[in-house]
Every structure is written in C-alpha cells, then in structure tokens.
Design an enzyme around this catalytic site. Structure first.
Site, mmCIF file in Angstrom:
data_model
loop_
_atom_site.group_PDB
_atom_site.id
_atom_site.type_symbol
_atom_site.label_atom_id
_atom_site.label_comp_id
_atom_site.label_asym_id
_atom_site.label_seq_id
_atom_site.Cartn_x
_atom_site.Cartn_y
_atom_site.Cartn_z
ATOM 1 C CB SER A 1 -5.116 27.012 13.886
ATOM 2 O OG SER A 1 -6.083 26.208 13.607
ATOM 3 C CG ASN A 2 -9.078 28.030 10.486
ATOM 4 O OD1 ASN A 2 -10.084 27.457 11.049
ATOM 5 N ND2 ASN A 2 -8.353 27.349 9.748
#
Ligand code: CTP
Ligand code: CA
Length: 224
Positions: A33-34
């Site tokens: 993810s981020n």
C-alpha cells in the site's frame, strides 16, 4: 451571511471522487500500500456536497469520518475501486485523488508466506488497472475529469505529460517532496488546456474549496 445564503451551485450534479490508498494483499496477513491519508480527497468530497452535489466517494481504507451528505463506498484493492467507479457511472464529474497502488501481487498466496531459510520470497508483481485513464476513455465519460499527480522530480513537466497521457481535463500536481502525506496543508498547481496555475500553500480544505469553486464555474460557463 454564508448561513443565510448557502451555495447550491452544484445542486443536482453527480460527482464521483476517489480517495485514499488502495491495499493489495500479498497473503492473508501482508499487503502492499502507500501513505495516502485520504484527507485531500475527503475535503473535496465535503466541499462538493456542501454545494449541493450528489457525491459518491469511492475510498480505500482511511481513518477519517465520512463527510456530511456524502455517499461512501469502501474498497480495498485497485480492481475493487475500478469496479465501484464503473458502477457509479454516469456522473457529470470525476475527481480522482486516490493513491492507487500501481502494482499488486501476481498471485495471492493462500496461506501465510513463511521464511524458508533460503532467503526472501520472490514476489512477482503485475500492474493494476488505471482508474483515471479508464474513466477518461469510458463510453460514459464524465464531462469533466480531474486527476491528481504526486511527483518528486520535474513536477510540472511530469504533470503536463501525465495529463495528456491520461486524457483528463484538469490535473492537480502536487510536489510530494514537501511531506504532503498525512499533512493538513498542500501546495498544488492546476494544469488545464490554458496552461499552469500555481497556488500558494494552503490548507487541504482550502485547496478543496478552490477546486469545488472551479467546478461550479465550469458548469456555469463550460467555455471558461
Ligand atoms: N490513478 C488511477 N489508477 C491508477 C494509477 C493512478 O486512477 N492505477 C490516478 C490517480 O488517482 C491520480 C492520477 O492517476 O489522479 C495520477 O496518479 P500517479 O500515481 O501520479 O500516476 P501514474 O500514472 O500511476 O504514474 P507514476 O506513479 O508512475 O508517476
Ligand atoms: Ca502511481
């Protein structure tokens, strides 16, 4: 005065907003993810709804509340986000602020990936669908499509090229060297057919107000 004369300039407009990160599972316990907080996208959804728009907010996992009057659809992966966006069509406007994970694991491991003593696993990645580009090419293309671009180098040149490549009308470029992730403030430039407009640093809620105002102005005079 504002309370006495609420701004209903977007009443009846259907607007799709994507926000937050996407989360791509690697196995039952891990993901890719981020750092997206969703703040800018949620602020935009709130500003549009406050002007009377019918807002669908397709969102990855974030820890901020749903703005008043906004219909949120929660998703995890890029593919789920794309499906939810396609289901929301037709809309008058799409604003894609989501930090979509560019890649996902080619295969989702059915069980937890274990250490083997032979070094780390080889994770094969594949590219996710581009939601913004897909909306721009859709048969039911929204009249106005707004993209965002997070850049660390050659911000404006990259952003101009990105706008043309994706086919969106406006692109809001943001220099992410300045620690925008999770922050309350943002420094952006808006790129359209007429060129680049750089805005001073301001709160994300003010960036959202500016964008909502521009969208209202677009529908008041589409040639502007
Ligand atoms: N975007 C999207 N779907 C993707 C990737 C990006 O909808 N799979 C959208 C984002 O919501 C944003 C815009 O495209 O509005 C630009 O995202 P960005 O990550 O800056 O562009 P990419 O094309 O992914 O290029 P790169 O990350 O390599 O700079
Ligand atoms: Ca990307």
């Amino acid at each position: 005065l504002h309370i006495l004369t609420p701004d209903r300039s977007l009443a009846g407009r259907r607007i799709l907003v994507t926000a937050g990160p996407t989360v791509e599972p690697l196995d039952p316990v891990r993901f890719l993810s981020n750092h997206s907080s969703g703040r800018q996208g949620y602020a935009i959804a709130a500003a549009l709804a406050a002007r009377g728009a019918n807002v669908t907010l397709v969102s990855g996992p974030v820890s901020i509340p749903v703005p008043e009057g906004v219909h949120r659809i929660s998703v995890q992966t890029a593919r789920e986000m794309l499906a939810a966006c396609e289901t929301a069509l037709p809309v008058d406007v799409a604003v894609c602020t989501a930090a979509v994970s560019d890649w996902r694991a080619k295969e989702l491991a059915p069980g937890k990936i274990k250490k083997t003593g032979d070094g780390p696993p080889r994770l094969e990645l594949v590219e996710n669908p581009d939601i913004l580009a897909t909306l721009c090419r859709a048969a039911q293309r929204p009249r106005l499509v707004v993209g965002f671009a997070a850049e660390t180098d050659d911000v404006l040149d990259n952003a101009k090229a990105k706008r043309l490549r994706k086919g969106c009308d406006w692109l809001v470029a943001n220099d992410v060297r300045q620690g925008v992730f999770g922050a309350m403030r943002n420094t952006v430039s808006l790129i359209d057919d007429n060129g680049v407009q750089s805005w001073p640093e301001m709160d994300k809620t003010d960036v959202a107000e500016q964008i909502a105002q521009r969208i209202a102005a677009f529908f008041a005079d589409p040639s502007s």
